[in-house]
Enzyme design. Sequence first.
Site, PDB file in Angstrom:
ATOM      1  N   ARG A  72       1.019  -1.191  -0.030  1.00  0.00           N
ATOM      2  CA  ARG A  72      -0.052  -0.008   0.015  1.00  0.00           C
ATOM      3  C   ARG A  72       1.009   0.989   0.008  1.00  0.00           C
ATOM      4  NH1 ARG A  72      -4.892   0.370  -1.479  1.00  0.00           N
ATOM      5  NH2 ARG A  72      -5.709  -0.851   0.024  1.00  0.00           N
TER       6      ARG A  72
ATOM      7  N   ARG B 118       1.205  -7.017  -9.348  1.00  0.00           N
ATOM      8  CA  ARG B 118       1.456  -6.416  -8.414  1.00  0.00           C
ATOM      9  C   ARG B 118       1.935  -7.558  -7.214  1.00  0.00           C
ATOM     10  NH1 ARG B 118      -3.310  -2.994  -5.242  1.00  0.00           N
ATOM     11  NH2 ARG B 118      -4.867  -4.752  -5.471  1.00  0.00           N
TER      12      ARG B 118
ATOM     13  N   HIS C 132       0.027   3.212 -10.677  1.00  0.00           N
ATOM     14  CA  HIS C 132      -0.748   3.559  -9.678  1.00  0.00           C
ATOM     15  C   HIS C 132      -0.108   4.331  -8.553  1.00  0.00           C
ATOM     16  CE1 HIS C 132      -3.779   3.473  -6.223  1.00  0.00           C
ATOM     17  NE2 HIS C 132      -4.451   2.573  -7.052  1.00  0.00           N
TER      18      HIS C 132
ATOM     19  N   ASP D 293     -12.942   9.340  -6.285  1.00  0.00           N
ATOM     20  CA  ASP D 293     -12.359   8.022  -6.984  1.00  0.00           C
ATOM     21  C   ASP D 293     -13.016   8.331  -8.474  1.00  0.00           C
ATOM     22  OD1 ASP D 293     -11.651   5.528  -7.584  1.00  0.00           O
ATOM     23  OD2 ASP D 293     -12.654   4.352  -6.155  1.00  0.00           O
TER      24      ASP D 293
ATOM     25  N   GLU E 175      -2.930   8.393 -11.079  1.00  0.00           N
ATOM     26  CA  GLU E 175      -2.565   7.224 -11.574  1.00  0.00           C
ATOM     27  C   GLU E 175      -2.513   7.314 -13.197  1.00  0.00           C
ATOM     28  OE1 GLU E 175      -4.936   4.321  -9.990  1.00  0.00           O
ATOM     29  OE2 GLU E 175      -5.611   5.559  -8.178  1.00  0.00           O
TER      30      GLU E 175
HETATM   31  C1  BG6 Z   1      -7.704   3.108  -7.230  1.00  0.00           C
HETATM   32  C2  BG6 Z   1      -9.224   2.803  -7.478  1.00  0.00           C
HETATM   33  O1  BG6 Z   1      -7.051   2.955  -8.333  1.00  0.00           O
HETATM   34  O2  BG6 Z   1      -7.117   2.060  -6.468  1.00  0.00           O
HETATM   35  C3  BG6 Z   1      -9.766   2.699  -5.984  1.00  0.00           C
HETATM   36  O3  BG6 Z   1      -9.886   3.586  -8.308  1.00  0.00           O
HETATM   37  C4  BG6 Z   1      -9.422   1.572  -5.253  1.00  0.00           C
HETATM   38  O4  BG6 Z   1     -11.334   2.287  -6.326  1.00  0.00           O
HETATM   39  C5  BG6 Z   1      -7.758   2.254  -5.016  1.00  0.00           C
HETATM   40  O5  BG6 Z   1     -10.199   1.663  -3.959  1.00  0.00           O
HETATM   41  C6  BG6 Z   1      -7.095   1.103  -4.250  1.00  0.00           C
HETATM   42  O6  BG6 Z   1      -7.392  -0.168  -4.656  1.00  0.00           O
HETATM   43  P1  BG6 Z   1      -6.580  -1.397  -3.732  1.00  0.00           P
HETATM   44  O7  BG6 Z   1      -7.097  -2.638  -4.665  1.00  0.00           O
HETATM   45  O8  BG6 Z   1      -5.059  -1.447  -4.085  1.00  0.00           O
HETATM   46  O9  BG6 Z   1      -6.977  -1.254  -2.493  1.00  0.00           O
END
Ligand code: BG6
Length: 287
Positions: free
Chosen positions: A70, A93, A155, A199, A258
């Site tokens: 994250r 990923r 991302h 979002d 992103e």
């Molecule tokens: C973003 C999405 O790209 O990624 C969101 O638009 C999402 O909807 C976010 O919550 C995080 O995704 P994840 O799978 O890493 O929790």
Amino acid sequence: MNSPKHHEIPGRVTAIAGKGNLPALRIETDSSNAEIHLLGAHITHFQKNGGEPLLFMSAESEFEPGKPIRGGVPIIFPWFGPREGLAAHGFARLASWDLLDTIVLPEGSIRLTFRLPAEDAIAAEFRVTVGESLAMELSVTNTGASDFTFENCLHTYFQIGDIHQIDIAGLQGTRYLDSLLASEFTETGETIRFSGEVDRVYQNTAATVEIHDPSLRRTIHVRKRGSKSTVVWNPWIAKSKRMPDFGDEEYHQMVCVESGNVKANAITLAPGEQSVLKVEVDSTPLG
Ligand code: BG6
């Protein structure tokens, strides 16, 4: 030959045990430093010397095989978002990428090339250049015998001083899908500001995006090529609480801008065709 140790460059690229004891690389140039985990070929840190980190990394992130990291730069491929019975945002990923090559470029930047372990009918490589800026290149080749349709996205999580203070420029007039409302709108404002969860998938845009951050006194620039979609995301209060690998208050200090090709901008490659997504990020002091 695939051990990262074989690709060390003394004083520049070092194979380390990263967070969670996972294999990672530490990169040092005269102007910046970075860290990349092999899990997801995931850039977990980039910082110009003497500056604040450019990328946000959650203090609650997991660093475990099979779990996404994250923060930093997750590589989203070959699909974006949830997919029934499969990993959200694709398998790239979660894969352990191979480090193919490291090289010092003439001007002192360092370039690393990673390869996604063999997949049927797909060859994917990720090239990262660490220097004054952080430049990323995701190339995908259809090595199969029929068309291949996919989504991709770098991302990038950016470190910011305060979500209430920043604004984002570069998307005025762009059509977007609001994922929270499941409806489409056109961006009317010159800048985007935040006062709740956001979002959005901005479609058909090749524009450079800027994040103006008065608290950290810098502007972050997101330049891209081979990308028609820009996703803007901040989870705000309730979603932050729902995410187990994200601190309840961390939404104050991050924003995702992103770059990729998602939803209606998904890419189809005929056999033998290749697509390249290039994203370069850096920051300049706020004037
Ligand atoms: C973003 C999405 O790209 O990624 C969101 O638009 C999402 O909807 C976010 O919550 C995080 O995704 P994840 O799978 O890493 O929790």
